[in-house]
Design an enzyme around this catalytic site. Sequence first.
Site, short mmCIF file in Angstrom:
data_model
loop_
_atom_site.label_atom_id
_atom_site.label_comp_id
_atom_site.label_asym_id
_atom_site.label_seq_id
_atom_site.Cartn_x
_atom_site.Cartn_y
_atom_site.Cartn_z
N SER A 45 -71.75 -39.58 0.47
CA SER A 45 -71.79 -39.89 -1.04
C SER A 45 -72.97 -40.04 -2.68
O SER A 45 -72.46 -39.45 -2.63
CB SER A 45 -71.23 -41.95 -0.65
OG SER A 45 -71.92 -42.54 -0.69
N GLU A 46 -73.60 -40.16 -1.12
CA GLU A 46 -75.03 -40.74 -2.14
C GLU A 46 -76.16 -39.46 -0.71
O GLU A 46 -76.25 -39.22 0.65
CB GLU A 46 -75.91 -41.70 -1.84
CG GLU A 46 -75.16 -42.28 -3.03
CD GLU A 46 -74.91 -41.83 -4.52
OE1 GLU A 46 -76.14 -41.09 -4.81
OE2 GLU A 46 -74.00 -42.33 -5.03
N THR A 47 -77.05 -38.41 -1.59
CA THR A 47 -78.16 -38.02 -0.28
C THR A 47 -79.66 -38.88 -1.66
O THR A 47 -79.63 -38.39 -2.62
CB THR A 47 -78.55 -36.60 -0.58
OG1 THR A 47 -77.18 -36.62 0.15
CG2 THR A 47 -79.64 -36.09 0.29
#
Length: 262
Positions: A45-47
């Site tokens: 969902s996030e980097t």
Amino acid sequence: MKMKQYIVDAFTDKLFSGNQAAVCILNEWLPDSLMQNIAKENNFSETAFCCVEDAQRTRFLLRWFTPNGEVDFCGHATLGTAFVIFNFYTDATKITFNTQVGDLIISRKGDFLEMDFPAYQLKEIEVSRQMTEAIGTEPIEAYIDRDLMLVLKNSNDVKRLKPNLEKVKNLEGLLLIVTAKSGEYDCVSRVFAPKLGINEDPVTGSAHCMIVPYWCKILGKNELVCYQASERTGVLYARTDKDRVKISGKAVLFSEGEIKLA
């Protein structure tokens, strides 16, 4: 060219729960297109991408990318990045991330990391037919800021929810938050982000910048224990402080490695 990358499970004290974030430590910013491709490759969902801003290693630049694009604010990837910085890059007990939403101060307090976030506004809007059709049940209240928050009748409605994600894409707000009062915890929530290529986000710090002010007001409390009822689940310890929300959580390291870019 090689770059360090860590994968951290945030808002949990055990592996394979909480919310995964990839954390990339840079000497200088990469081209936006390359950071976006790395986020797509990771498919979390996030980097998060982080650069040191000062020689004392107490200030850092921080940006967040989903598989579909950059976002202005992400809570769990901030926690994951802070976990990496505190464990591998500084001896400080307090650090500051310079971000699109201003300075975010993170403090190490024993096993917990406390994050100082801006509180979102709670602008009440009318519950619409489109909202009910998108989530399959009628909300009792609706609020908008960056995200759309729908308050449901009870915690079971939140846990059993099977939204129509194509219809969710047509609602206002970047994320869709559903929340209700909980018996075991103060409140329960789930978060859906199909506009960002994320069907359901496991544990969402930024969403609690709406959830926490709402439930503190409704429950007449200043401190909350919040449960996000995704498949991976997560627990957030939160409190309000004027126009800020303080969110604490734990994190665990899943992996440490290198990305080979050339």
